[in-house]
Enzyme design. Structure first.
Site, short mmCIF file in Angstrom:
data_model
loop_
_atom_site.label_atom_id
_atom_site.label_comp_id
_atom_site.label_asym_id
_atom_site.label_seq_id
_atom_site.Cartn_x
_atom_site.Cartn_y
_atom_site.Cartn_z
N HIS A 156 0.83 -0.93 0.02
CA HIS A 156 0.26 -0.11 0.12
C HIS A 156 0.38 1.29 0.03
O HIS A 156 1.95 0.94 0.48
CB HIS A 156 -0.75 -0.01 1.21
CG HIS A 156 -1.96 -0.58 1.09
ND1 HIS A 156 -1.61 -2.24 1.23
CD2 HIS A 156 -3.65 -0.85 0.83
CE1 HIS A 156 -3.29 -2.62 1.56
NE2 HIS A 156 -3.82 -1.79 0.91
N LYS A 160 0.35 4.88 5.28
CA LYS A 160 -1.13 3.76 5.28
C LYS A 160 -0.68 3.56 6.61
O LYS A 160 0.54 3.80 7.35
CB LYS A 160 -1.47 2.47 4.79
CG LYS A 160 -2.27 1.90 5.31
CD LYS A 160 -2.72 0.37 4.10
CE LYS A 160 -3.62 -0.54 4.71
NZ LYS A 160 -4.83 0.08 5.39
#
Ligand code: NAD
Length: 266
Positions: A156, A160
């Site tokens: 990701h 995050k």
């Protein structure tokens, strides 16, 4: 042509909400009747979504917005702290909730199911609306029944906050349900650098990569004798969730009770 489904959107000014507004305005079988957002209140919902004005001005109060505008469905992509109250408000107005925001307890979901049944309407709470991601999880769970040696690698964006991702945890849960219980790897394995082998879940490992420029990817890698199998899903943008939300809006019109998980509508 059959009547349009009247849709209200909460969190209409947020990253997901803006995509929902765009999708609703672009589908001739749907009609945007209300938009609600805390920070975007007072602005035209079309403009918030980066389109031309659509005449629906974002309100700040959901209860009032649903009193003033007849809606069939409420799509909610707000924040965990308000989503439960929003869902209750929708059901009290006889409006079917289609919820993407996260943060429900299992008990709340059960309560909401009861409220939907009392009101004789359907509802949907889906932590993941991505059709490809759901298929990736289902295929991985199936493969683990035959190839129990598995590792998950998820990637990701570098901002995050949580690791591993909710999707990786959900995948691991599904894999663990059907996989032969084994502790993988060499029992004498030594981690020279702590964390090098990733996080352990039920005897297998999950690795989280965080890099700028990435939206969301997950690869589930299986190893067997003389072979490997890789099941991979890549999300490139938030619009990728919209086909699932669109299906949810249409299907929720046809059943009673709260469905938890988009996979049950596929
Ligand atoms: P965001 O912060 O960009 O948007 C949230 C919006 O909600 C903001 O515009 C905010 O002003 C608004 N808001 C806050 N409180 C409100 C209230 N009381 N009434 C009305 N509006 C209110 O967040 P995001 O990235 O769009 O994500 C929203 C939610 O969706 C998060 O819970 C996220 O985890 C979830 N999400 C779900 C999926 C899925 O597939 N189900 C996919 C991506 C994100």
């Amino acid at each position: 042509m059959s009547e349009k489904i009247k849709v209200a959107v909460t969190g209409a000014g947020g990253r997901m909400g803006r995509e929902v507004v765009k999708m609703v305005l672009e589908d001739a079988s749907l009609e945007l009747v209300a938009a609600v957002d805390r920070s975007g209140a007072g602005q035209d919902a079309g403009e918030l979504a980066g389109l031309k004005p659509c005449g629906i001005i974002a309100a700040s109060d959901l209860d009032l917005a649903l009193s003033e505008n007849k809606a069939d469905v409420l799509v909610d992509f707000t924040v965990p702290s308000v989503v439960y109250a929003n869902t209750v408000t929708a059901i009290r107005h006889g409006v079917r909730p289609v919820v993407g925001a996260t943060g429900f307890t299992p008990q709340q979901i059960e309560e909401l199911d009861g409220l939907c049944r009392e009101a004789n309407i359907g509802g949907l709470i889906a932590p993941n609306f991505s059709i490809g991601a759901i298929l990736m999880m289902q295929f991985a769970a199936k493969a683990a029944e035959y190839l129990p040696h598995v590792e998950i690698i998820e990637t990701h964006g570098d901002q995050k906050l949580d690791a591993p991702s909710g999707t990786a945890i959900k995948t691991a849960e599904l894999i663990a349900q059907g996989r032969e219980k084994i502790k993988q790897g060499n029992p004498d394995e030594e981690e020279i650098l702590p964390g090098a082998r990733g996080g352990e879940y039920d005897g297998f490992r999950i690795h989280s990569l965080r890099l700028p420029g990435v939206f969301a990817q997950q690869e589930v890698v299986f190893g067997g004798y003389g072979q490997s199998l890789k099941i991979r899903h890549d999300s490139y943008e938030r619009a990728g969730y919209m086909p699932g939300v669109n299906i949810g809006i249409k299907k929720v019109m046809d059943y009673t009770g709260m469905v938890y998980g988009f996979e049950h509508l596929m």
